[in-house]
Design an enzyme around this catalytic site. Structure first.
Site, PDB file in Angstrom:
ATOM      1  N   LEU A   1      21.816   8.195 -16.044  1.00 33.41           N
ATOM      2  CA  LEU A   1      20.822   8.667 -17.014  1.00 33.41           C
ATOM      3  C   LEU A   1      20.617  10.182 -16.919  1.00 33.41           C
ATOM      4  CD1 LEU A   1      18.116   5.835 -16.962  1.00 33.41           C
ATOM      5  CD2 LEU A   1      20.156   6.057 -18.390  1.00 33.41           C
TER       6      LEU A   1
ATOM      7  N   SER B   1       6.401  -1.824 -10.634  1.00 32.11           N
ATOM      8  CA  SER B   1       6.294  -2.508  -9.346  1.00 32.11           C
ATOM      9  C   SER B   1       4.835  -2.654  -8.938  1.00 32.11           C
ATOM     10  CB  SER B   1       7.016  -1.658  -8.295  1.00 32.11           C
ATOM     11  OG  SER B   1       6.668  -2.066  -7.000  1.00 32.11           O
TER      12      SER B   1
ATOM     13  N   TYR C   1       8.957   6.733  -3.894  1.00 36.83           N
ATOM     14  CA  TYR C   1       9.473   5.695  -4.792  1.00 36.83           C
ATOM     15  C   TYR C   1       8.337   5.111  -5.633  1.00 36.83           C
ATOM     16  CZ  TYR C   1      10.228   0.855  -6.080  1.00 36.83           C
ATOM     17  OH  TYR C   1      10.226  -0.329  -6.775  1.00 36.83           O
TER      18      TYR C   1
ATOM     19  N   LYS D   1       7.218   5.279  -9.892  1.00 40.37           N
ATOM     20  CA  LYS D   1       6.857   4.153 -10.775  1.00 40.37           C
ATOM     21  C   LYS D   1       5.510   4.442 -11.451  1.00 40.37           C
ATOM     22  CE  LYS D   1      10.391   1.436 -10.023  1.00 40.37           C
ATOM     23  NZ  LYS D   1      11.390   1.206 -11.077  1.00 40.37           N
TER      24      LYS D   1
ATOM     25  N   ASN E   1      14.818  -5.004   3.188  1.00 48.02           N
ATOM     26  CA  ASN E   1      13.892  -6.038   2.704  1.00 48.02           C
ATOM     27  C   ASN E   1      14.090  -7.353   3.439  1.00 48.02           C
ATOM     28  OD1 ASN E   1      14.580  -4.390  -0.207  1.00 48.02           O
ATOM     29  ND2 ASN E   1      12.485  -4.508   0.547  1.00 48.02           N
TER      30      ASN E   1
ATOM     31  N   ASP F   1       3.227  -0.393   5.364  1.00 47.88           N
ATOM     32  CA  ASP F   1       3.082  -1.790   4.914  1.00 47.88           C
ATOM     33  C   ASP F   1       1.613  -2.195   4.807  1.00 47.88           C
ATOM     34  OD1 ASP F   1       5.729  -2.374   4.620  1.00 47.88           O
ATOM     35  OD2 ASP F   1       5.897  -3.645   6.412  1.00 47.88           O
TER      36      ASP F   1
HETATM   37  N1  UFG Z   1       9.498  -7.571   6.892  1.00 46.10           N
HETATM   38  C1  UFG Z   1       9.766  -7.914   8.203  1.00 46.10           C
HETATM   39  N2  UFG Z   1      11.015  -7.642   8.714  1.00 46.10           N
HETATM   40  C2  UFG Z   1      11.995  -7.055   7.965  1.00 46.10           C
HETATM   41  C3  UFG Z   1      11.708  -6.722   6.617  1.00 46.10           C
HETATM   42  C4  UFG Z   1      10.443  -6.988   6.134  1.00 46.10           C
HETATM   43  O1  UFG Z   1       8.901  -8.435   8.914  1.00 46.10           O
HETATM   44  O2  UFG Z   1      13.098  -6.819   8.492  1.00 46.10           O
HETATM   45  C5  UFG Z   1       8.172  -7.893   6.337  1.00 46.10           C
HETATM   46  C6  UFG Z   1       7.394  -6.681   5.852  1.00 46.10           C
HETATM   47  O3  UFG Z   1       6.648  -6.114   6.902  1.00 46.10           O
HETATM   48  C7  UFG Z   1       6.529  -7.301   4.760  1.00 46.10           C
HETATM   49  C8  UFG Z   1       7.411  -8.398   4.175  1.00 46.10           C
HETATM   50  O4  UFG Z   1       8.369  -8.689   5.180  1.00 46.10           O
HETATM   51  O5  UFG Z   1       5.381  -7.893   5.313  1.00 46.10           O
HETATM   52  C9  UFG Z   1       8.126  -8.004   2.902  1.00 46.10           C
HETATM   53  O6  UFG Z   1       8.840  -6.793   3.102  1.00 46.10           O
HETATM   54  P1  UFG Z   1       9.953  -6.276   2.091  1.00 46.10           P
HETATM   55  O7  UFG Z   1      10.561  -5.047   2.693  1.00 46.10           O
HETATM   56  O8  UFG Z   1      10.878  -7.383   1.725  1.00 46.10           O
HETATM   57  O9  UFG Z   1       9.125  -5.925   0.772  1.00 46.10           O
HETATM   58  P2  UFG Z   1       7.852  -4.957   0.598  1.00 46.10           P
HETATM   59  O10 UFG Z   1       6.698  -5.841   0.262  1.00 46.10           O
HETATM   60  O11 UFG Z   1       7.714  -4.020   1.695  1.00 46.10           O
HETATM   61  O12 UFG Z   1       8.305  -4.078  -0.658  1.00 46.10           O
HETATM   62  C10 UFG Z   1       8.780  -4.672  -1.847  1.00 46.10           C
HETATM   63  C11 UFG Z   1       9.892  -3.807  -2.424  1.00 46.10           C
HETATM   64  C12 UFG Z   1       9.369  -2.492  -2.907  1.00 46.10           C
HETATM   65  C13 UFG Z   1       8.228  -2.664  -3.814  1.00 46.10           C
HETATM   66  C14 UFG Z   1       7.189  -3.548  -3.216  1.00 46.10           C
HETATM   67  C15 UFG Z   1       6.230  -3.866  -4.322  1.00 46.10           C
HETATM   68  O13 UFG Z   1      10.869  -3.559  -1.448  1.00 46.10           O
HETATM   69  O14 UFG Z   1      10.403  -1.870  -3.642  1.00 46.10           O
HETATM   70  O15 UFG Z   1       7.766  -4.781  -2.758  1.00 46.10           O
HETATM   71  O16 UFG Z   1       5.242  -4.676  -3.955  1.00 46.10           O
HETATM   72  F1  UFG Z   1       7.664  -1.470  -4.090  1.00 46.10           F
END
Ligand code: UFG
Length: 344
Positions: free
Chosen positions: A60, A125, A150, A154, A200, A296
């Site tokens: 883009l 998001s 990031y 948004k 994630n 987080d």
């Molecule tokens: N988690 C772990 N271990 C890991 C990865 C994650 O315990 O290896 C936990 C995190 O602490 C959190 C949960 O799993 O409690 C979810 O974590 P994610 O990284 O999967 O997702 P997030 O909620 O941090 O973030 C996601 C997207 C972002 C977005 C956000 C919006 O990655 O892009 O949701 O709510 F902005």
């Protein structure tokens, strides 16, 4: 037949949405720079749907090239997924994130205006709700207290789109705030498999289940949640795709800017995800507790009532479905890679 440009259409949510649109009778044209995806995902979309469509390798930030696509294609609306999305990386490289996500969107909006295309669905998001809102998150809560570049991109793009709709009544936009998309198409042909060590939760669990990583780090077991681990609203990517289909239908009937949460309205803890995955796959996922991850939040999930009332959309898949479909995709992909390796 309406023709929809899908930016980032080869990505995780984009590819599932392409399937949904093609199955709903829309024509599509995909614009993707394939920086974090592959044209193979688009071939899989063609296989699943039995339909063909044009795709363009275009960033883009290449505005002139983008303009040529609008010249070639008769576009009725755009669904805009393209963007960088790694939270941690955005903290390290803010200029890259602001330039790519915000400038890329501005280029897109300028070309849309030039070509008289003024309907847009934007991939936002839940991160725009920031740190200070009570749960569950409702669309009318204040936004903008984001914790990383990031998330700020948004929130900024949401603001730009709302300003645009206010300035010109010919513009119509839908801002869709996703919660935590996981799962994969039941065919196992498209899904999420990031390069390198995943950030994630679900992709990380997949690597541990495959034996590629020894154990999962559970970030924090002292949160004020039911089992001390973080709680999120996980949503099946196919439910999200259906939500985009509904939003697009409504976009052609509405005026101005609308905002919808796309979540289930229900939170699951990290340990609940691990347990459900183990039950569905029969594969153990060793884990150990690690310190909280910076930035987080303890717990959040959607108030999903608005999308249900106004779009007639509701998530249908359970956490067990999400775990089963994620694992099905990873296993199928592993088998496909092995086959390709054997024939080399
Ligand atoms: N988690 C772990 N271990 C890991 C990865 C994650 O315990 O290896 C936990 C995190 O602490 C959190 C949960 O799993 O409690 C979810 O974590 P994610 O990284 O999967 O997702 P997030 O909620 O941090 O973030 C996601 C997207 C972002 C977005 C956000 C919006 O990655 O892009 O949701 O709510 F902005």
């Amino acid at each position: 037949m309406r023709n929809i440009m899908v930016t980032g259409g080869a990505g995780f949510i984009g590819s599932h949405t392409c399937v949904e649109l093609l199955q709903n009778g829309y024509d599509i044209c995909v614009v993707d720079n394939f920086s974090n995806s592959s044209p193979a995902a688009l071939d899989a979309v063609r296989t699943i749907t039995g339909r063909d469509f044009p795709s363009y390798c275009c960033d883009l930030l290449e505005e002139e090239k983008l303009g040529q696509i609008f010249e070639e294609q008769q576009i009725d609306a755009v669904i805009h997924f393209a963007g960088l999305k790694a939270v941690g990386e955005s903290v390290q490289k803010p200029v890259l994130y602001y330039h790519n996500n915000v400038t890329g969107t501005l280029n897109l909006l300028r070309q849309m205006e030039l070509h008289g295309v003024r309907r847009l669905v934007f991939s936002s998001s839940a991160t725009v709700y920031g740190e200070n809102n009570p749960i569950p998150y409702r669309e009318d809560m204040p936004t903008g207290q984001t914790t990383n570049p990031y998330g700020t991109t948004k929130a900024m793009i949401e603001q730009i789109l709302q300003d645009l709709c206010k300035s010109d009544s010919r513009w119509n936009t839908m801002l869709l705030r996703y919660f935590n998309p996981i799962g994969a198409h039941p065919s196992g042909l498209i899904g999420e498999n990031p390069n390198g060590i995943p950030n994630n939760l679900m992709p990380y669990i997949m690597r541990v289940a495959q034996g590629a990583l020894p154990y999962l780090n559970v970030f924090g077991n002292d949160y004020p949640t039911r089992d001390g681990t973080g709680v999120r609203d996980y949503i099946h990517v196919c439910d999200l795709a259906v939500g985009h289909g509904k939003a697009l239908d409504a976009l052609f009937a509405q005026e101005g800017a609308s905002i919808y949460n796309l979540g289930t309205g229900h939170g699951s803890s990290v340990l609940e995800v691990v347990k459900t995955f183990e039950q569905e796959s029969g594969v153990p996922v060793p884990y150990q507790f690690a310190p909280r991850r910076a930035g987080d939040l303890p717990e959040y999930y959607a108030d999903a009532a608005k999308a249900q009332q106004e779009l007639g959309w509701q998530a249908r898949y359970t956490l067990a479905d999400m775990c089963r479909d994620s694992w099905n995709f990873i296993r199928k992909q592993g088998a496909a890679e092995k086959k390709a390796g054997d024939s080399e």
